[in-house]
Design a protein around this motif. Structure first.
Motif, PDB file in Angstrom:
ATOM      1  N   ILE A 107       0.814  -1.226   0.000  1.00 17.85           N
ATOM      2  CA  ILE A 107       0.000   0.000   0.000  1.00 17.85           C
ATOM      3  C   ILE A 107       0.848   1.277   0.000  1.00 17.85           C
ATOM      4  CG2 ILE A 107      -1.814   1.279   1.264  1.00 17.85           C
ATOM      5  CD1 ILE A 107      -2.835  -1.335  -0.036  1.00 17.85           C
ATOM      6  N   LEU A 108       2.013   1.253   0.655  1.00 15.60           N
ATOM      7  CA  LEU A 108       2.793   2.497   0.775  1.00 15.60           C
ATOM      8  C   LEU A 108       4.113   2.484   0.003  1.00 15.60           C
ATOM      9  CD1 LEU A 108       2.262   3.263   4.587  1.00 15.60           C
ATOM     10  CD2 LEU A 108       0.957   4.136   2.655  1.00 15.60           C
ATOM     11  N   ASN A 109       4.767   1.328  -0.066  1.00 16.68           N
ATOM     12  CA  ASN A 109       6.074   1.289  -0.746  1.00 16.68           C
ATOM     13  C   ASN A 109       5.876   1.305  -2.259  1.00 16.68           C
ATOM     14  OD1 ASN A 109       6.964   0.963   1.833  1.00 16.68           O
ATOM     15  ND2 ASN A 109       7.881  -1.049   1.561  1.00 16.68           N
ATOM     16  N   SER A 110       6.927   1.703  -2.980  1.00 14.99           N
ATOM     17  CA  SER A 110       6.797   1.655  -4.443  1.00 14.99           C
ATOM     18  C   SER A 110       6.825   0.191  -4.887  1.00 14.99           C
ATOM     19  CB  SER A 110       7.908   2.454  -5.119  1.00 14.99           C
ATOM     20  OG  SER A 110       9.141   1.841  -4.880  1.00 14.99           O
ATOM     21  N   ASN A 111       5.941  -0.152  -5.821  1.00 11.06           N
ATOM     22  CA  ASN A 111       5.830  -1.539  -6.292  1.00 11.06           C
ATOM     23  C   ASN A 111       5.152  -1.505  -7.663  1.00 11.06           C
ATOM     24  OD1 ASN A 111       2.825  -1.741  -6.005  1.00 11.06           O
ATOM     25  ND2 ASN A 111       3.303  -1.451  -3.832  1.00 11.06           N
ATOM     26  N   PRO A 112       5.108  -2.640  -8.377  1.00  9.56           N
ATOM     27  CA  PRO A 112       4.537  -2.604  -9.741  1.00  9.56           C
ATOM     28  C   PRO A 112       3.007  -2.544  -9.803  1.00  9.56           C
ATOM     29  CG  PRO A 112       5.387  -4.804  -9.232  1.00  9.56           C
ATOM     30  CD  PRO A 112       5.718  -3.941  -8.058  1.00  9.56           C
ATOM     31  N   TYR A 113       2.318  -2.546  -8.642  1.00  6.14           N
ATOM     32  CA  TYR A 113       0.847  -2.636  -8.658  1.00  6.14           C
ATOM     33  C   TYR A 113       0.212  -1.241  -8.658  1.00  6.14           C
ATOM     34  CZ  TYR A 113       2.244  -7.341  -7.755  1.00  6.14           C
ATOM     35  OH  TYR A 113       2.859  -8.562  -7.874  1.00  6.14           O
ATOM     36  N   LYS A 114      -0.607  -0.990  -9.672  1.00 11.66           N
ATOM     37  CA  LYS A 114      -1.145   0.354  -9.890  1.00 11.66           C
ATOM     38  C   LYS A 114      -2.313   0.695  -8.960  1.00 11.66           C
ATOM     39  CE  LYS A 114      -0.112   0.675 -14.879  1.00 11.66           C
ATOM     40  NZ  LYS A 114       0.453  -0.649 -15.169  1.00 11.66           N
ATOM     41  N   THR A 115      -2.419   1.981  -8.631  1.00 14.19           N
ATOM     42  CA  THR A 115      -3.607   2.541  -7.978  1.00 14.19           C
ATOM     43  C   THR A 115      -4.233   3.489  -8.993  1.00 14.19           C
ATOM     44  OG1 THR A 115      -2.404   2.501  -5.878  1.00 14.19           O
ATOM     45  CG2 THR A 115      -4.462   3.749  -5.929  1.00 14.19           C
ATOM     46  N   VAL A 116      -5.530   3.314  -9.260  1.00 13.40           N
ATOM     47  CA  VAL A 116      -6.194   4.075 -10.321  1.00 13.40           C
ATOM     48  C   VAL A 116      -7.447   4.755  -9.769  1.00 13.40           C
ATOM     49  CG1 VAL A 116      -7.249   3.932 -12.626  1.00 13.40           C
ATOM     50  CG2 VAL A 116      -5.383   2.370 -12.023  1.00 13.40           C
ATOM     51  N   HIS A 117      -7.615   6.037 -10.077  1.00 19.37           N
ATOM     52  CA  HIS A 117      -8.800   6.789  -9.650  1.00 19.37           C
ATOM     53  C   HIS A 117      -9.742   6.954 -10.846  1.00 19.37           C
ATOM     54  CE1 HIS A 117     -10.610  10.935  -8.391  1.00 19.37           C
ATOM     55  NE2 HIS A 117     -11.460   9.954  -8.195  1.00 19.37           N
ATOM     56  N   ILE A 118     -10.968   6.454 -10.693  1.00 23.00           N
ATOM     57  CA  ILE A 118     -11.978   6.571 -11.750  1.00 23.00           C
ATOM     58  C   ILE A 118     -13.070   7.513 -11.261  1.00 23.00           C
ATOM     59  CG2 ILE A 118     -13.664   5.305 -13.169  1.00 23.00           C
ATOM     60  CD1 ILE A 118     -11.865   2.782 -12.638  1.00 23.00           C
ATOM     61  N   GLN A 119     -13.335   8.558 -12.030  1.00 25.15           N
ATOM     62  CA  GLN A 119     -14.319   9.556 -11.621  1.00 25.15           C
ATOM     63  C   GLN A 119     -15.583   9.424 -12.479  1.00 25.15           C
ATOM     64  OE1 GLN A 119     -12.409  13.328 -10.875  1.00 25.15           O
ATOM     65  NE2 GLN A 119     -14.311  14.423 -11.287  1.00 25.15           N
ATOM     66  N   ILE A 120     -16.726   9.405 -11.792  1.00 25.52           N
ATOM     67  CA  ILE A 120     -18.014   9.282 -12.492  1.00 25.52           C
ATOM     68  C   ILE A 120     -18.828  10.546 -12.228  1.00 25.52           C
ATOM     69  CG2 ILE A 120     -20.162   7.923 -12.622  1.00 25.52           C
ATOM     70  CD1 ILE A 120     -18.518   5.592 -11.302  1.00 25.52           C
ATOM     71  N   GLU A 121     -19.398  11.125 -13.303  1.00 25.96           N
ATOM     72  CA  GLU A 121     -20.285  12.291 -13.135  1.00 25.96           C
ATOM     73  C   GLU A 121     -21.514  12.116 -14.005  1.00 25.96           C
ATOM     74  OE1 GLU A 121     -18.648  16.243 -13.520  1.00 25.96           O
ATOM     75  OE2 GLU A 121     -16.861  15.662 -12.380  1.00 25.96           O
ATOM     76  N   ASN A 122     -22.672  12.316 -13.394  1.00 23.99           N
ATOM     77  CA  ASN A 122     -23.943  12.220 -14.122  1.00 23.99           C
ATOM     78  C   ASN A 122     -24.046  10.965 -14.986  1.00 23.99           C
ATOM     79  OD1 ASN A 122     -24.784  14.737 -13.073  1.00 23.99           O
ATOM     80  ND2 ASN A 122     -23.444  15.740 -14.568  1.00 23.99           N
ATOM     81  N   GLY A 123     -23.656   9.842 -14.381  1.00 29.62           N
ATOM     82  CA  GLY A 123     -23.826   8.565 -15.080  1.00 29.62           C
ATOM     83  C   GLY A 123     -22.799   8.271 -16.155  1.00 29.62           C
ATOM     84  N   LYS A 124     -21.659   9.008 -16.142  1.00 30.40           N
ATOM     85  CA  LYS A 124     -20.609   8.728 -17.138  1.00 30.40           C
ATOM     86  C   LYS A 124     -19.240   8.754 -16.477  1.00 30.40           C
ATOM     87  CE  LYS A 124     -22.742  10.546 -21.395  1.00 30.40           C
ATOM     88  NZ  LYS A 124     -23.935  11.244 -20.895  1.00 30.40           N
ATOM     89  N   VAL A 125     -18.346   7.891 -16.973  1.00 32.56           N
ATOM     90  CA  VAL A 125     -16.949   7.954 -16.530  1.00 32.56           C
ATOM     91  C   VAL A 125     -16.315   9.155 -17.215  1.00 32.56           C
ATOM     92  CG1 VAL A 125     -14.699   6.800 -16.606  1.00 32.56           C
ATOM     93  CG2 VAL A 125     -16.765   5.470 -16.121  1.00 32.56           C
ATOM     94  N   VAL A 126     -15.810  10.110 -16.407  1.00 33.02           N
ATOM     95  CA  VAL A 126     -15.238  11.325 -17.010  1.00 33.02           C
ATOM     96  C   VAL A 126     -13.714  11.360 -16.926  1.00 33.02           C
ATOM     97  CG1 VAL A 126     -17.301  12.751 -16.712  1.00 33.02           C
ATOM     98  CG2 VAL A 126     -15.629  12.651 -14.865  1.00 33.02           C
ATOM     99  N   LYS A 127     -13.141  10.514 -16.067  1.00 33.82           N
ATOM    100  CA  LYS A 127     -11.680  10.569 -15.924  1.00 33.82           C
ATOM    101  C   LYS A 127     -11.161   9.270 -15.319  1.00 33.82           C
ATOM    102  CE  LYS A 127      -8.126  13.689 -14.107  1.00 33.82           C
ATOM    103  NZ  LYS A 127      -7.830  14.684 -13.083  1.00 33.82           N
ATOM    104  N   ILE A 128     -10.042   8.777 -15.856  1.00 35.52           N
ATOM    105  CA  ILE A 128      -9.333   7.629 -15.274  1.00 35.52           C
ATOM    106  C   ILE A 128      -7.870   8.039 -15.173  1.00 35.52           C
ATOM    107  CG2 ILE A 128      -8.684   5.195 -15.552  1.00 35.52           C
ATOM    108  CD1 ILE A 128     -11.210   4.709 -17.116  1.00 35.52           C
ATOM    109  N   ALA A 129      -7.355   8.083 -13.940  1.00 36.46           N
ATOM    110  CA  ALA A 129      -5.985   8.592 -13.757  1.00 36.46           C
ATOM    111  C   ALA A 129      -5.219   7.757 -12.736  1.00 36.46           C
ATOM    112  CB  ALA A 129      -6.054  10.042 -13.288  1.00 36.46           C
ATOM    113  N   PRO A 130      -3.890   7.628 -12.922  1.00 32.78           N
ATOM    114  CA  PRO A 130      -3.078   6.898 -11.941  1.00 32.78           C
ATOM    115  C   PRO A 130      -2.879   7.731 -10.676  1.00 32.78           C
ATOM    116  CG  PRO A 130      -1.660   7.831 -13.634  1.00 32.78           C
ATOM    117  CD  PRO A 130      -3.075   8.166 -14.029  1.00 32.78           C
TER     118      PRO A 130
END
Length: 418
Positions: free
Chosen positions: A282-305
């Motif tokens: 969870i805290l150290n650097s490693n190859p496993y990605k954390t991704v933030h997906i933002q939804i607005e008004n029933g649509k995915v508007v952004k996917i960012a690391p």
């Protein structure tokens, strides 16, 4: 268990737990040999009598604080309704290819049928095919059912019936679906991932990977038990609700070892601003990605690391201070205690959590953060009053239960939180 219907509502991981569903481990856990343990998703066989004593502590603590529903009681009531019994049995017999047993099962009493659907049905060897199968059971026992978290999740007022990663657990989801769909016990919506996916084999999702961080924020693990395709499908389902804004934070997980089976084996919430974390992932650097997906008004508007889960939560106004599973001093302790569900905590109220007593370095770390360490027996007997405590960890004896591969969060399915 009350007679009036309960309205499902879970908007966080830490709000005071008002109702929870459990399954007390029974003979199904013992109906396992070393030969079939791996297929049953265990790395070892359990001593049932000790596992039951440990589980009784969990149940005893929860009965002090919450309304406790037992899967077997609910299932028995569902099976008393002819239409419900018929449709559940048809689904099970067709899926598990035991149509020959349908008439026999249909005639059983509800209590006998409940027992068989959970503990397994020995095969009646009538053909050469049956004889050569070298199978003892026509219907396999549900070895994993005491991990009620995996088969369904309450998200807001919706019960999400999960599509299990392994066929050996499919019947657990069918039973949960029948319980929620019966309309006997709960008010709320149902999303069934088997139906939503039209049985697409690439879709798999389990409740240990789904954490309700806040009303508008879900954390989801993507790994051995939950696929990216399932997360996309769940997001599609969330988009139907057309709420103004929602956020999904996805954490990739290692496929091995099996202690990373779900996100809640590496990250769980303890309080409004504290979380238990397995530091290397969870805290150290490693190859496993954390991704933030933002939804607005029933649509995915952004996917960012993102850098990690705490950083993603901070961006959304949720500051969480990480407490290190296994303590800060030693990587070995962190690894050993994570293996024994050291990061898998169940919150019964903000700052009041349940854990295994065996993970001493983790408990020491919590004690330094002001958490009082108490034994489950002291809570059950009334020697310790949780109401008067500000922050505490209630510890269960855990020599056998952790060998099944999970902790207090895995063994509980919250239905309602304050």
């Amino acid at each position: 268990m009350s007679t009036s219907k309960l309205t499902l509502n879970v908007q966080s991981e830490i709000g005071k737990l008002e109702a929870v569903m459990l399954h007390y481990p029974g003979p199904e856990v013992e109906n396992m040999t070393p030969k079939n343990a791996q297929r049953a998703l265990y790395s070892d066989i359990l001593n049932l009598s000790i596992a039951q004593k440990e589980y009784a502590q969990l149940k005893g603590v929860l009965e002090k604080t919450s309304l406790v529903y037992k899967v077997s009681d609910l299932l028995e009531k569902v099976l008393e309704i002819p239409g419900q019994r018929l449709s559940l049995l048809q689904k099970i017999c067709v899926t598990e290819q035991v149509e020959d047993y349908f008439d026999y099962l249909l005639e059983l009493s509800s209590s006998q049928l409940t027992k068989i659907l959970i503990e397994g049905l020995p095969m009646q060897v009538k053909t050469l095919t049956d004889f050569l199968k070298e199978e003892y059971y026509a219907l396999q026992p549900l070895y994993n059912f005491y991990f009620t978290r995996d088969t369904s999740v309450t998200i807001g007022n919706t019960s999400l019936v999960c599509k299990m990663a392994n066929a050996v657990r499919m019947r657990e989801s069918f039973i949960m679906d029948a319980i929620f769909n019966s309309g006997l016990f709960f008010n709320g919506k149902i999303t069934n991932m088997y139906d939503a996916s039209q049985n697409n084999p690439s879709v798999k999702i389990e409740g240990g990977d789904v954490l309700v961080a806040r009303e508008d924020v879900l954390l989801i693990g993507s790994g051995a038990r939950t696929s990216p395709q399932a997360i996309d499908l769940l997001i599609q389902e969330l988009c139907r609700e057309k709420l103004s804004k929602r956020h999904v934070i996805v954490q990739q997980l290692p496929e091995t070892p099996e202690s990373f089976i779900h996100l809640d084996m590496a990250f769980t919430f303890l309080d409004k601003n504290t979380a238990m974390v397995y530091k290397p992932l969870i805290l150290n650097s490693n190859p496993y990605k954390t991704v933030h997906i933002q939804i607005e008004n029933g649509k995915v508007v952004k996917i960012a690391p993102m850098n990690n889960i705490p950083a993603a939560l901070k961006k959304l106004g949720m500051e969480v201070e990480p407490v290190i599973c296994g303590g800060r001093a030693d990587d070995w302790d962190q690894e050993r205690e994570q293996w024994h569900s050291g990061a898998n905590f169940l919150a019964i109220a903000p700052g009041k959590v349940i854990s295994y007593a065996r993970n001493i370095n983790t408990l020491e770390e919590l004690n330094k953060k002001g958490f009082e360490i108490v034994r489950a027996d002291d809570v059950i007997s009334g020697r310790f009053d949780m109401e008067t405590s500000v922050k505490c960890v209630v510890t269960l004896d855990g020599s056998e239960l952790p060998r099944g591969g999970g902790g207090p969060r895995c063994m509980t399915m919250p239905l309602r939180r304050q």
